[in-house]
Every structure is written in structure tokens, then in C-alpha cells.
Design a protein around this motif. Sequence first.
Motif, mmCIF file in Angstrom:
data_model
loop_
_atom_site.group_PDB
_atom_site.id
_atom_site.type_symbol
_atom_site.label_atom_id
_atom_site.label_comp_id
_atom_site.label_asym_id
_atom_site.label_seq_id
_atom_site.Cartn_x
_atom_site.Cartn_y
_atom_site.Cartn_z
ATOM 1 N N THR A 63 38.481 36.662 24.727
ATOM 2 C CA THR A 63 39.580 37.633 24.873
ATOM 3 C C THR A 63 39.212 38.812 25.759
ATOM 4 O OG1 THR A 63 38.892 38.824 22.880
ATOM 5 C CG2 THR A 63 40.469 37.018 22.597
ATOM 6 N N LEU A 64 37.965 38.883 26.214
ATOM 7 C CA LEU A 64 37.532 39.980 27.078
ATOM 8 C C LEU A 64 37.315 39.453 28.496
ATOM 9 C CD1 LEU A 64 34.860 41.772 24.829
ATOM 10 C CD2 LEU A 64 37.191 42.534 25.316
ATOM 11 N N PRO A 65 38.168 39.821 29.447
ATOM 12 C CA PRO A 65 37.915 39.389 30.823
ATOM 13 C C PRO A 65 36.710 40.101 31.403
ATOM 14 C CG PRO A 65 39.754 40.931 30.766
ATOM 15 C CD PRO A 65 39.381 40.649 29.334
ATOM 16 N N PHE A 90 34.598 44.138 49.591
ATOM 17 C CA PHE A 90 34.873 43.277 48.452
ATOM 18 C C PHE A 90 36.000 43.890 47.627
ATOM 19 C CE2 PHE A 90 31.511 46.277 47.341
ATOM 20 C CZ PHE A 90 32.021 46.859 46.195
ATOM 21 N N ARG A 91 36.467 43.119 46.672
ATOM 22 C CA ARG A 91 37.413 43.651 45.689
ATOM 23 C C ARG A 91 36.943 43.225 44.297
ATOM 24 N NH1 ARG A 91 42.890 39.883 46.059
ATOM 25 N NH2 ARG A 91 41.841 37.877 45.713
ATOM 26 N N ARG A 92 37.421 43.935 43.303
ATOM 27 C CA ARG A 92 37.069 43.615 41.920
ATOM 28 C C ARG A 92 38.319 43.192 41.160
ATOM 29 N NH1 ARG A 92 33.472 48.338 42.446
ATOM 30 N NH2 ARG A 92 31.316 47.567 42.437
ATOM 31 N N GLU A 93 38.160 42.162 40.331
ATOM 32 C CA GLU A 93 39.268 41.630 39.547
ATOM 33 C C GLU A 93 38.818 41.393 38.117
ATOM 34 O OE1 GLU A 93 41.525 38.404 41.657
ATOM 35 O OE2 GLU A 93 39.767 38.454 42.971
ATOM 36 N N GLN A 94 39.740 41.533 37.185
ATOM 37 C CA GLN A 94 39.491 41.190 35.793
ATOM 38 C C GLN A 94 39.918 39.736 35.579
ATOM 39 O OE1 GLN A 94 38.130 43.493 33.387
ATOM 40 N NE2 GLN A 94 37.674 44.445 35.361
ATOM 41 N N VAL A 99 37.215 31.045 33.721
ATOM 42 C CA VAL A 99 37.819 30.823 35.042
ATOM 43 C C VAL A 99 36.780 31.072 36.134
ATOM 44 C CG1 VAL A 99 39.579 31.641 36.663
ATOM 45 C CG2 VAL A 99 40.130 31.372 34.224
ATOM 46 N N VAL A 100 35.966 32.119 35.972
ATOM 47 C CA VAL A 100 34.905 32.392 36.934
ATOM 48 C C VAL A 100 33.939 31.213 36.998
ATOM 49 C CG1 VAL A 100 32.935 33.872 37.475
ATOM 50 C CG2 VAL A 100 35.058 34.881 36.648
ATOM 51 N N LEU A 101 33.515 30.726 35.848
ATOM 52 C CA LEU A 101 32.547 29.630 35.818
ATOM 53 C C LEU A 101 33.121 28.374 36.454
ATOM 54 C CD1 LEU A 101 31.209 30.212 32.194
ATOM 55 C CD2 LEU A 101 29.996 30.694 34.335
ATOM 56 N N ASP A 102 34.368 28.038 36.136
ATOM 57 C CA ASP A 102 34.983 26.842 36.729
ATOM 58 C C ASP A 102 35.159 26.998 38.231
ATOM 59 O OD1 ASP A 102 35.095 25.596 34.270
ATOM 60 O OD2 ASP A 102 37.172 26.193 33.869
ATOM 61 N N LEU A 123 25.721 41.367 27.331
ATOM 62 C CA LEU A 123 25.649 40.091 26.628
ATOM 63 C C LEU A 123 26.299 40.155 25.252
ATOM 64 C CD1 LEU A 123 22.096 38.654 27.412
ATOM 65 C CD2 LEU A 123 24.296 37.588 27.888
ATOM 66 N N ASP A 124 25.954 41.151 24.460
ATOM 67 C CA ASP A 124 26.421 41.173 23.076
ATOM 68 C C ASP A 124 27.929 41.342 22.975
ATOM 69 O OD1 ASP A 124 23.836 40.826 22.226
ATOM 70 O OD2 ASP A 124 23.475 42.953 21.825
ATOM 71 N N SER A 125 28.550 41.946 23.982
ATOM 72 C CA SER A 125 30.004 42.136 23.960
ATOM 73 C C SER A 125 30.748 40.904 24.463
ATOM 74 C CB SER A 125 30.389 43.347 24.813
ATOM 75 O OG SER A 125 29.835 44.528 24.291
ATOM 76 N N PHE A 126 30.250 40.316 25.552
ATOM 77 C CA PHE A 126 30.992 39.248 26.217
ATOM 78 C C PHE A 126 30.509 37.845 25.853
ATOM 79 C CE2 PHE A 126 31.872 42.985 28.670
ATOM 80 C CZ PHE A 126 33.179 42.828 29.103
ATOM 81 N N LEU A 127 29.262 37.717 25.425
ATOM 82 C CA LEU A 127 28.716 36.417 25.037
ATOM 83 C C LEU A 127 27.993 36.563 23.701
ATOM 84 C CD1 LEU A 127 27.305 35.337 28.525
ATOM 85 C CD2 LEU A 127 29.234 34.292 27.355
#
Length: 338
Positions: A63-65, A90-94, A99-102, A123-127
Motif C-alpha cells: 500500500t506504500l508506493p 530526471f523526474r520522480r514518480e510515486q 510495478v517498478v520490479l516488473d 526497508l522496515d517501512s516498505f519491505l
Amino acid sequence: MSAMPGPIEELHDLDPAQLHAQLPGWTTPKVIRGLVTRWPLVAAATRSAQAAVDHLKQFDHGTLPVTATTAPPEAQGRVFYNADMRGFNFRREQIPLKVVLDTLLKYAPAPALPSIYVASTTLDSFLPGFRQTNALELGVDDPLASIWIGNRSRIAAHQDVPDNLACVAAGRRRVTLFPPSQVGNLYIGPLDFTPAGQAVSLVDFAAPDLVRFPRFSAALAHAQVAELGPGDAVFIPSLWWHHMEGLEAFNVLVNYWWRPVPAWMDAPMNALMLSLLALRDLPPAQRAHWQAMFQHYVFQADEHTAAHIPEAVRGVLGPLDQAGADHLRGVLRRRLER
């Protein structure tokens, strides 16, 4: 002919269980070959990029992009300013992590890749759970663990205040290090307008312009370089300049930052910024006087500096703790608001 970087000191056959006994005392760069080869992520990456992606997906918060930095193929992986340095290339996107991995897997076979770079993601927040499965005991207090995922990338030489242990989990990385003393030879860009929060060298390491940046040759004479594969790690001491390159179509790095100082200490960059405001443009004689003051009260301070003042009234010259730091911040705020 330009000087060539030397090798970073290497350690082999270091038992990860012994890292905690050695790491806190290190003050110079080190490559630790095979430090995290036992990580399940490293084992998966050794099989294939798809296996590494599958391993990461099982920890995805969902649930966290994440923040993905993207740049066109013509950037050739260099995350940098645009031509006039008024913006960036460059640009930044959420984007959801899956989706990034694929997308990284999808673009991997392409001869000219758009750059995709997920930087410094906690890591602890997103994974959640990743650190427990891919564990490493550092022996330092409260390290911040982050993951970096992307394809081929070139991150300009920059420095961080914390010490840093960076572990390659997938792909290959080339790291080029310079001691802090090389700041004048690396042609550092703006301090307050930066690609990712830290001031960076303006030299393109893939094609150095030695007419525009002639002192970069002197920096190379002090440089240290290493290429890291899955399972290898590099220790980067505080304030060492580091240029990082992702060499494969799929790269994953896990790093740990820590500062072996009390939590109440402020960021040194704040002192530098305030010094620019208060000291840099003084007449030379006055700057020399203030240099002596800084030497006395900061850089050469010891138990004798305030020994002549009764201990109870030394104020900010006494030993600092959380209460003293809060008091000093209050003094600074009042002075800055005048």
C-alpha cells in the motif's frame, strides 16, 4: 595521462558473525568480499533476476508506493542536472514497488534502457520482514537500513555524514572513493540545489573534461575503486566522497547508515551553512580571527578550553547532553530571529 585510482583495501573470509566486533572501529574504506552471500536474496539473484524479484515481492508492503527516479535512455544512467543546471535530467514518480520490479524485468533485454532508480527506500517501512530474513548484525546503535533498486545508473560523487555499509544483493556495482580532503579537486556543485539532497561532483566520470576540471586528475591520484558482485559489501566512512555505478540491467543494494554520536547532536551541514552566512564574506583579517576562535573552541577543544571557568557557569562551553543541546538550540533560535 590521468592518474589511475588504486584499489580499496579488501577483506576476505570475514565471518558475518564477527562483523559486529570489527565494524565499529573502522575509519578507512574496506571491501568485504562475500559478506552477505548467505542472504536468501543473494542466492535468488544468483539464480536469476526473476528469482530476486520474486523474493522482494513477498515482503512488499503493497500500500506504500516507492519513489522512482526515471530518465530517458540518452541520460545513459547518469542522474544529474540538466544542461543549464537550473533543473534536472530526471523526474520522480510515486509507483507501486511491484510495478517498478516488473518494469525493470521488462526493459532488461533492451539495448538502450530508460533509467529507473529507486533510491534510499527504508526497508522496515516498505519491505517489512526483509531484514529478519536477510539479517546482518553490525554492532552499531540504531542503523538506518535502506534498499536501492534499479538498472544501469551513474550516481555522481557525493558524501554522507553517517558511516555507511553498502551490500550488493543483485547485479554488480563499481564504487569509486575519494578522501574528504579532495573536496577542492572534485568540483562540487551547489550546496542548496542538488539532485538528491547532497552536493555532487560536476565531473562526468565516464568522460572527464580535464580542460574544464583540470584538478580532477589530482583527485584521481587519491581515488580508490572496486567492483562489487552479489554478496560483496563496502564500508564507506563518514564524509568520504563516493561515486556509485550500477553495471547491470537489474541491481539491488542494501545499505546501513549510522552515526556513532549522541542523538542530540545537530547536523554539521547546518554549521557550514551558517558559517557561509556569517563568516565567508568578512574581511580577510576578521576571517583569520574567527578561524582562531573556531580552532580554540571547536577543532582543538579539550579539557583545558574552559577549565578556568567555574564548572557551574560554563554554559555552552561545558559538556553537552540532551538538555544542554536543547538550551543551545534555543539560544541559536533567538539569535537568528533578531
